[in-house]
Design an enzyme around this catalytic site. Structure first.
Site, mmCIF file in Angstrom:
data_model
loop_
_atom_site.group_PDB
_atom_site.id
_atom_site.type_symbol
_atom_site.label_atom_id
_atom_site.label_comp_id
_atom_site.label_asym_id
_atom_site.label_seq_id
_atom_site.Cartn_x
_atom_site.Cartn_y
_atom_site.Cartn_z
ATOM 1 N N GLN A 294 17.676 -36.986 -2.870
ATOM 2 C CA GLN A 294 18.284 -36.233 -1.762
ATOM 3 C C GLN A 294 17.640 -37.391 -0.400
ATOM 4 O OE1 GLN A 294 18.761 -31.978 -2.422
ATOM 5 N NE2 GLN A 294 17.190 -32.505 -3.591
ATOM 6 N N HIS B 71 22.334 -38.353 -0.130
ATOM 7 C CA HIS B 71 22.461 -38.272 1.337
ATOM 8 C C HIS B 71 22.408 -39.266 2.069
ATOM 9 C CE1 HIS B 71 21.273 -33.762 0.345
ATOM 10 N NE2 HIS B 71 22.373 -34.044 -0.133
ATOM 11 N N CYS C 135 31.771 -53.688 18.871
ATOM 12 C CA CYS C 135 33.021 -53.097 19.327
ATOM 13 C C CYS C 135 33.101 -52.258 20.448
ATOM 14 C CB CYS C 135 33.974 -52.590 18.194
ATOM 15 S SG CYS C 135 33.564 -50.709 18.040
ATOM 16 N N SER D 220 13.539 -28.273 -2.687
ATOM 17 C CA SER D 220 13.705 -26.879 -2.531
ATOM 18 C C SER D 220 15.141 -26.143 -3.194
ATOM 19 C CB SER D 220 13.947 -26.093 -1.032
ATOM 20 O OG SER D 220 14.979 -26.892 -0.278
HETATM 21 N N1 APR Z 1 4.686 -32.161 -4.321
HETATM 22 C C1 APR Z 1 5.699 -31.477 -4.920
HETATM 23 N N2 APR Z 1 6.858 -30.931 -4.092
HETATM 24 C C2 APR Z 1 6.345 -30.524 -2.639
HETATM 25 C C3 APR Z 1 5.302 -31.231 -2.394
HETATM 26 C C4 APR Z 1 4.549 -32.003 -3.091
HETATM 27 N N3 APR Z 1 3.453 -32.831 -2.617
HETATM 28 N N4 APR Z 1 5.215 -30.950 -0.982
HETATM 29 C C5 APR Z 1 6.468 -29.959 -0.726
HETATM 30 N N5 APR Z 1 6.787 -30.070 -1.848
HETATM 31 C C6 APR Z 1 8.098 -29.116 -2.176
HETATM 32 C C7 APR Z 1 8.500 -27.736 -1.437
HETATM 33 O O1 APR Z 1 7.776 -26.682 -1.877
HETATM 34 C C8 APR Z 1 10.010 -27.607 -1.041
HETATM 35 O O2 APR Z 1 10.489 -27.024 -2.369
HETATM 36 O O3 APR Z 1 9.268 -29.966 -1.669
HETATM 37 C C9 APR Z 1 10.441 -29.175 -1.182
HETATM 38 C C10 APR Z 1 11.048 -29.800 -0.049
HETATM 39 O O4 APR Z 1 11.949 -29.078 0.256
HETATM 40 P P1 APR Z 1 13.075 -29.369 1.393
HETATM 41 O O5 APR Z 1 12.195 -29.795 2.650
HETATM 42 O O6 APR Z 1 14.323 -28.235 1.646
HETATM 43 O O7 APR Z 1 13.715 -30.791 1.042
HETATM 44 P P2 APR Z 1 14.882 -31.045 0.215
HETATM 45 O O8 APR Z 1 15.220 -30.104 -0.984
HETATM 46 O O9 APR Z 1 14.916 -32.606 -0.341
HETATM 47 O O10 APR Z 1 15.826 -30.888 1.228
HETATM 48 C C11 APR Z 1 17.528 -31.063 0.675
HETATM 49 O O11 APR Z 1 18.322 -30.667 3.142
HETATM 50 O O12 APR Z 1 17.872 -30.960 5.244
HETATM 51 C C12 APR Z 1 18.556 -31.543 4.057
HETATM 52 O O13 APR Z 1 19.729 -33.551 3.760
HETATM 53 C C13 APR Z 1 18.503 -33.078 3.586
HETATM 54 O O14 APR Z 1 17.964 -33.946 1.666
HETATM 55 C C14 APR Z 1 17.686 -32.898 2.329
HETATM 56 C C15 APR Z 1 18.213 -31.752 1.605
#
Ligand code: APR
Length: 237
Positions: A92, A110, A141, A180
């Site tokens: 993502q 994404h 353009c 997440s």
């Molecule tokens: N190792 C493993 N996991 C981690 C670490 C780490 N060092 N640090 C943070 N995390 C976890 C958090 O606990 C959380 O569950 O990474 C996750 C990050 O979650 P988000 O910020 O929600 O990111 P993501 O799931 O990629 O979001 C999905 O949402 O905003 C949109 O388009 C955007 O691609 C993104 C999508």
């Protein structure tokens, strides 16, 4: 897990895999930029209202990502890519840290922060300017350029989604790292894999809505846990 599990691996990554490289996640304490949350800026409405503000945020993120290096988790996935014949990495993330670590088969659900798209002509092309010489940038353009990424309320590239869904069809191991697992349709990919019989492993610093579906939940930072997991999987072969 059966020995043959390493024949076919699908991985889904999220922002958490890049945390230890210095790229902030979207949700949680670090997911803030000025007084805005990412979810308030990553929308077509936000761009329509204030393209300068949205581009300032992307320009800041591009500069930040350009200064980051892939970490041990990215490198481990690149090694898995080299090792396994049937391997698909779905991410993502719009950063390029997987590619810079050497991953070859990357599906960027994404989009890619290093691509821009003309809002009038819909043509996308690479742009690596850091910082951007002009904000907001414009096309030859005359129309505005926008980041070639998928914002909230927008549809994913259907071809990429098809590739992701096809990948999980025959997959034996589904590995989910640092997401997440709340944003659809990406979050449905591991559930689909599990439904089709894959062994599901989640690596995250905390439990997520996906955790109850997982055969194993590994709680810890991806850069520490993924190399250990990969060593264990290789031993089991
Ligand atoms: N190792 C493993 N996991 C981690 C670490 C780490 N060092 N640090 C943070 N995390 C976890 C958090 O606990 C959380 O569950 O990474 C996750 C990050 O979650 P988000 O910020 O929600 O990111 P993501 O799931 O990629 O979001 C999905 O949402 O905003 C949109 O388009 C955007 O691609 C993104 C999508």
């Amino acid at each position: 897990m059966a020995e043959r599990s390493l024949d076919s691996i699908v991985v889904l990554t999220g922002a958490g895999i890049s945390t230890e490289s210095g790229v902030p996640t979207f949700r949680g304490e670090d997911g803030l930029w000025r007084q805005y949350r990412a979810q308030e800026l990553a929308t077509p409405g936000a761009f329509h209202r204030n393209p300068t503000l949205v581009w300032e945020w992307y320009d800041w993120r591009r500069g930040l990502i350009a200064g980051c290096e892939p970490n041990a988790a990215h490198h481990t996935l690149a090694e898995m890519d080299r090792y396994c014949q049937d391997f698909v990495l779905i991410t993502q993330n719009v950063d390029d840290l997987h590619q810079r670590a050497g991953s070859r088969r990357v599906v960027q659900l994404h989009g890619n922060i290093w691509q821009v798209r003309c809002v009038a002509e819909s043509t996308a092309f690479e742009n690596h300017d850091v910082p951007l010489p002009q904000i907001p940038p414009t096309c030859s353009c005359g129309a505005l350029l926008r980041p070639h990424v998928v914002w909230f309320g927008e549809s994913l590239d259907p071809d990429m989604l098809t590739t992701a869904y096809q990948a999980v069809e025959g997959c034996q191991l589904m590995l989910v790292v640092g997401t997440s697992a709340v944003v659809q349709p990406a979050a449905s990919v591991p559930v689909m894999a599990k439904d089709r019989g894959a062994y599901l492993i989640e690596v995250n610093v905390e439990r997520t809505p996906l955790s109850p579906w997982a055969d194993e939940v590994i709680l810890g930072p991806a850069a520490e846990e993924l190399p250990k997991l990969w060593a264990r999987l290789k031993e089991a072969m």
